[in-house]
Design an enzyme around this catalytic site. Structure first.
Site, PDB file in Angstrom:
ATOM      1  N   GLY A   9     -71.636  45.915  36.819  1.00  0.00           N
ATOM      2  CA  GLY A   9     -71.973  44.687  36.116  1.00  0.00           C
ATOM      3  C   GLY A   9     -70.884  43.656  36.336  1.00  0.00           C
ATOM      4  O   GLY A   9     -70.221  43.642  37.372  1.00  0.00           O
ATOM      5  N   CYS A  10     -70.676  42.819  35.352  1.00  0.00           N
ATOM      6  CA  CYS A  10     -69.662  41.765  35.443  1.00  0.00           C
ATOM      7  C   CYS A  10     -68.277  42.382  35.646  1.00  0.00           C
ATOM      8  O   CYS A  10     -67.865  43.268  34.897  1.00  0.00           O
ATOM      9  CB  CYS A  10     -69.678  40.935  34.171  1.00  0.00           C
ATOM     10  N   PHE A  11     -67.562  41.893  36.637  1.00  0.00           N
ATOM     11  CA  PHE A  11     -66.255  42.497  36.932  1.00  0.00           C
ATOM     12  C   PHE A  11     -65.236  42.261  35.835  1.00  0.00           C
ATOM     13  O   PHE A  11     -64.260  42.997  35.724  1.00  0.00           O
ATOM     14  CB  PHE A  11     -65.708  42.114  38.304  1.00  0.00           C
ATOM     15  N   TRP A  12     -65.434  41.264  34.999  1.00  0.00           N
ATOM     16  CA  TRP A  12     -64.491  41.032  33.902  1.00  0.00           C
ATOM     17  C   TRP A  12     -64.449  42.234  32.954  1.00  0.00           C
ATOM     18  O   TRP A  12     -63.387  42.618  32.462  1.00  0.00           O
ATOM     19  CB  TRP A  12     -64.862  39.794  33.103  1.00  0.00           C
TER      20      TRP A  12
END
EC number: 1.8.4.11
Length: 163
Positions: A9-12
Protein backbone atom coordinates in the site's frame (compact mmCIF):
# COMPACT_ATOMS: atom_id res chain seq x y z
CA UNK A 1 23.88 -6.22 5.39
CA UNK A 2 20.93 -7.27 3.23
CA UNK A 3 18.39 -5.33 1.21
CA UNK A 4 14.79 -6.16 0.36
CA UNK A 5 11.81 -4.21 -0.94
CA UNK A 6 8.26 -4.33 0.43
CA UNK A 7 5.12 -3.00 -1.27
CA UNK A 8 2.12 -2.95 1.04
CA UNK A 9 0.00 0.00 0.00
CA UNK A 10 1.12 3.55 0.68
CA UNK A 11 4.85 3.57 1.35
CA UNK A 12 4.44 6.09 4.17
CA UNK A 13 2.70 3.45 6.31
CA UNK A 14 5.21 0.72 5.56
CA UNK A 15 8.14 3.04 6.23
CA UNK A 16 6.74 4.23 9.58
CA UNK A 17 6.57 0.68 10.95
CA UNK A 18 9.95 -0.53 9.71
CA UNK A 19 11.67 2.63 11.03
CA UNK A 20 10.95 1.33 14.50
CA UNK A 21 12.38 -2.18 14.04
CA UNK A 22 15.77 -2.89 15.61
CA UNK A 23 18.25 -4.08 13.00
CA UNK A 24 16.73 -2.03 10.19
CA UNK A 25 19.41 0.52 9.40
CA UNK A 26 18.08 2.48 6.43
CA UNK A 27 14.80 2.92 4.59
CA UNK A 28 14.12 4.58 1.28
CA UNK A 29 10.63 5.03 -0.14
CA UNK A 30 10.40 4.65 -3.89
CA UNK A 31 9.09 2.84 -6.92
CA UNK A 32 9.96 -0.68 -8.17
CA UNK A 33 9.98 -2.25 -11.58
CA UNK A 34 7.43 -0.77 -14.00
CA UNK A 35 7.82 0.58 -17.50
CA UNK A 36 8.72 4.25 -17.01
CA UNK A 37 12.31 5.36 -16.44
CA UNK A 38 12.75 7.54 -13.34
CA UNK A 39 9.03 8.05 -12.65
CA UNK A 40 7.64 10.83 -10.48
CA UNK A 41 4.92 10.44 -7.87
CA UNK A 42 2.51 12.05 -10.32
CA UNK A 43 3.43 9.40 -12.91
CA UNK A 44 2.87 6.61 -10.39
CA UNK A 45 -0.52 7.98 -9.34
CA UNK A 46 -1.87 7.48 -12.86
CA UNK A 47 -1.68 3.73 -12.27
CA UNK A 48 -0.31 3.24 -15.79
CA UNK A 49 3.44 2.94 -15.18
CA UNK A 50 3.43 -0.57 -13.71
CA UNK A 51 5.48 0.51 -10.69
CA UNK A 52 4.66 -0.31 -7.08
CA UNK A 53 5.13 2.05 -4.16
CA UNK A 54 7.80 0.31 -2.09
CA UNK A 55 10.11 0.75 0.82
CA UNK A 56 13.71 -0.33 0.33
CA UNK A 57 14.71 -1.97 3.62
CA UNK A 58 18.40 -2.25 4.48
CA UNK A 59 18.94 -4.46 7.50
CA UNK A 60 21.51 -6.39 9.50
CA UNK A 61 20.56 -10.07 9.38
CA UNK A 62 22.38 -10.67 12.68
CA UNK A 63 19.96 -8.28 14.42
CA UNK A 64 16.73 -8.98 12.53
CA UNK A 65 16.08 -11.91 10.23
CA UNK A 66 14.41 -11.67 6.85
CA UNK A 67 11.75 -14.04 8.19
CA UNK A 68 11.00 -11.59 11.02
CA UNK A 69 10.68 -8.77 8.48
CA UNK A 70 8.32 -10.94 6.42
CA UNK A 71 6.17 -11.57 9.49
CA UNK A 72 5.99 -7.85 10.19
CA UNK A 73 5.19 -7.10 6.54
CA UNK A 74 2.26 -9.53 6.52
CA UNK A 75 0.95 -8.19 9.85
CA UNK A 76 0.92 -4.52 8.84
CA UNK A 77 -1.06 -4.73 5.61
CA UNK A 78 -3.78 -6.84 4.03
CA UNK A 79 -2.14 -9.33 1.67
CA UNK A 80 -5.52 -10.65 0.50
CA UNK A 81 -6.75 -7.56 -1.37
CA UNK A 82 -5.54 -7.09 -4.93
CA UNK A 83 -4.24 -3.63 -5.81
CA UNK A 84 -5.74 -2.03 -2.72
CA UNK A 85 -4.94 -1.14 0.87
CA UNK A 86 -7.85 0.59 2.58
CA UNK A 87 -8.96 3.52 0.44
CA UNK A 88 -5.74 3.48 -1.60
CA UNK A 89 -6.56 1.73 -4.88
CA UNK A 90 -4.50 0.99 -7.96
CA UNK A 91 -1.69 -1.28 -9.09
CA UNK A 92 0.83 1.04 -7.42
CA UNK A 93 -0.66 -0.05 -4.05
CA UNK A 94 -0.37 -3.79 -4.67
CA UNK A 95 1.10 -6.20 -2.16
CA UNK A 96 4.52 -7.39 -3.31
CA UNK A 97 7.90 -8.53 -2.13
CA UNK A 98 10.75 -7.60 -4.45
CA UNK A 99 13.50 -9.99 -3.46
CA UNK A 100 17.22 -9.52 -4.06
CA UNK A 101 18.48 -13.09 -3.63
CA UNK A 102 17.29 -16.69 -3.90
CA UNK A 103 17.05 -17.16 -0.13
CA UNK A 104 14.62 -14.23 0.18
CA UNK A 105 12.54 -15.66 -2.66
CA UNK A 106 12.44 -19.10 -1.03
CA UNK A 107 11.51 -17.76 2.41
CA UNK A 108 8.78 -15.52 0.99
CA UNK A 109 7.25 -18.38 -1.02
CA UNK A 110 7.39 -20.69 2.00
CA UNK A 111 5.66 -18.14 4.22
CA UNK A 112 2.88 -17.47 1.70
CA UNK A 113 2.34 -21.22 1.25
CA UNK A 114 1.90 -21.64 5.02
CA UNK A 115 -0.84 -19.02 5.25
CA UNK A 116 -4.45 -20.16 5.33
CA UNK A 117 -5.91 -17.13 3.51
CA UNK A 118 -5.73 -16.62 -0.24
CA UNK A 119 -2.68 -14.35 -0.49
CA UNK A 120 -2.33 -12.07 -3.54
CA UNK A 121 1.13 -10.81 -2.61
CA UNK A 122 3.43 -10.96 -5.61
CA UNK A 123 6.94 -12.34 -5.07
CA UNK A 124 9.07 -10.76 -7.77
CA UNK A 125 12.77 -10.40 -8.45
CA UNK A 126 13.82 -6.77 -8.17
CA UNK A 127 14.45 -5.29 -11.59
CA UNK A 128 14.88 -1.60 -10.88
CA UNK A 129 14.29 0.78 -7.97
CA UNK A 130 13.83 4.53 -8.18
CA UNK A 131 13.90 6.57 -4.95
CA UNK A 132 10.80 8.68 -4.42
CA UNK A 133 11.01 12.44 -4.13
CA UNK A 134 12.58 13.81 -0.94
CA UNK A 135 9.27 14.89 0.59
CA UNK A 136 8.20 11.21 0.71
CA UNK A 137 11.23 10.17 2.79
CA UNK A 138 10.73 9.85 6.55
CA UNK A 139 7.20 11.06 5.89
CA UNK A 140 5.43 10.18 9.12
CA UNK A 141 8.21 11.49 11.35
CA UNK A 142 8.25 14.77 9.43
CA UNK A 143 4.46 15.13 9.04
CA UNK A 144 2.88 13.30 11.96
CA UNK A 145 0.25 16.01 12.51
CA UNK A 146 -1.07 15.75 8.94
CA UNK A 147 -4.61 14.28 8.71
CA UNK A 148 -3.51 11.24 6.66
CA UNK A 149 -0.87 10.43 9.26
CA UNK A 150 -3.28 10.89 12.16
CA UNK A 151 -6.10 8.89 10.56
CA UNK A 152 -4.12 6.01 9.03
CA UNK A 153 -0.48 5.77 10.05
CA UNK A 154 -0.67 6.62 13.78
CA UNK A 155 -3.41 4.03 14.46
CA UNK A 156 -1.42 1.41 12.52
CA UNK A 157 1.67 2.17 14.62
CA UNK A 158 -0.33 2.03 17.85
CA UNK A 159 -1.99 -1.24 16.87
CA UNK A 160 1.25 -2.93 15.86
CA UNK A 161 3.45 -1.78 18.75
CA UNK A 162 0.83 -2.00 21.51
CA UNK A 163 -0.54 -5.49 20.85
Amino acid sequence: MQITYFAGGCFWCVEAIFQRIEGVVKLTSGYCNGNTVDPTYQDICTGTTGHAEVVKVEFYELKVSFKTLLNIFFEIHNPTTKNQQGNDRGTQYRSAIFYTNDEQQSQAIDMVNQMSDKIVTQIIKLDVFYPAENYHQNYFNNNSSQPYCQMLIAPKLNKYFNQ
